[in-house]
Design an enzyme around this catalytic site. Structure first.
Site, PDB file in Angstrom:
ATOM      1  CE  LYS A  46      -3.659   2.616   0.155  1.00  0.00           C
ATOM      2  NZ  LYS A  46      -4.627   2.774   1.085  1.00  0.00           N
ATOM      3  CE  LYS A  92      -3.403   7.713   7.454  1.00  0.00           C
ATOM      4  NZ  LYS A  92      -3.617   6.291   6.788  1.00  0.00           N
TER       5      LYS A  92
END
Length: 299
Positions: free
Chosen positions: A173, A241
């Site tokens: 990811k 983030k």
């Protein structure tokens, strides 16, 4: 074989449609979320409400989380009245959030002490993929557990790959988020250059979408970027983030990621200009500012 009862924690932009797909597929669902409004919607659709992560775990055998960040997952999984306090031997915990690989491994080790098996299964595809059940799901964990959970994944996504041991899904990811962030920045630069040179940006999107430059960002967000529509599918602050996780992971493995570093700073600039709630394609507005192009709609 009877379908397992599923617990789902985190009913945001992604989690709510994912939960609805599970209900539609005939799974019994126990849900929990900080916002009561989202819970009420799912209860109306047939889900059972739980008032804590521990209660979710006590009433389900497969527990799924879809939360914003590593501390959120740690708190929900391991905190007071967390998932770990309600699990039973043989339960499966699947975190579909995007968090640091090291956190996924640490939670897995803690859950193993309770005889609970974990998968990390972050997703890609944004709100469109969640709504259409076409998410890409990258999974870390053991193959037997993966095959057990695969029918659940197939309700929510299309491209489902076991990437390696626990933590591998989060690593892949991170790779995905590098490419998406860099692509958004590249599309933004192309649109700003063309627009300032006097070319209709929608024509740029049409042409680039048909050649080697075609990509998911152009396909899913190109026209919306041109129209100044940055209604969030995935917010700038959340991608920032993810980029923080990526920069740390690059440092951990001593992998230079200089282009990502520049894009990381562009996202930081967007946050500094109070655009963290825009869709991540709203990075375009930062490039427009730098080029002196008139601001688009930013709400």
């Amino acid at each position: 074989m009877a379908k397992p009862k599923i617990g789902f924690i985190g009913l945001g932009i992604m989690g709510k449609p994912m939960s609805r797909h599970l209900l539609s597929a005939g799974y019994e669902l126990v849900v929990h979320n900080r916002s009561r409004e989202a819970v009420a919607e799912l209860v109306d659709a047939g889900a059972q409400e739980a008032h804590s992560p521990g209660e979710v775990a006590r009433n389900s055998s497969v527990i799924i989380t879809m939360l914003p960040d590593s501390p959120d997952v740690e708190s929900v999984a391991l905190g007071p009245d967390g998932i770990i306090e309600g699990v039973s031997d043989g339960d499966i915990f699947v975190d579909m959030s995007t968090i640091a690989p090291s956190v996924a491994v640490g939670i897995g080790e803690a859950m193993a002490e309770k005889s609970v098996v974990c998968l990390d299964a972050p997703v890609s595809g944004g709100d469109v993929g969640a709504q259409n059940a076409t998410l890409s799901i990258m999974v870390g964990g053991d193959e037997e557990t993966f095959e057990t959970v695969r029918p659940i994944f197939e309700v929510m996504g299309k491209n489902i790959v076991l990437c390696g041991p626990l933590g591998a899904g989060q690593t892949v990811k991170a790779c995905n988020q590098i490419l998406v962030a860099v692509t958004i920045a590249g599309v933004s630069e192309a649109l700003v250059l063309g627009a300032k040179a006097g070319v209709d940006p929608i024509k740029i999107v049409q042409v680039l979408s048909g050649g080697l430059a075609r990509c998911g960002v152009l396909e899913n967000r190109g026209e919306r970027m041109v129209n100044g529509d940055f209604d969030p599918g995935f917010r700038i602050r959340l991608h920032y983030k993810d980029l923080n996780i990526i920069m740390k992971t690059g440092n951990d493995y001593q992998v230079p990621i200089p282009v990502t570093g520049v894009v990381h700073e562009l996202f930081n600039t967007a946050l500094a200009r109070d655009r963290g709630e825009l869709d991540h394609s709203g990075l375009l507005t930062v490039l427009e500012d730098l080029a002196g192009i008139e601001a688009r709609t930013r709400s």
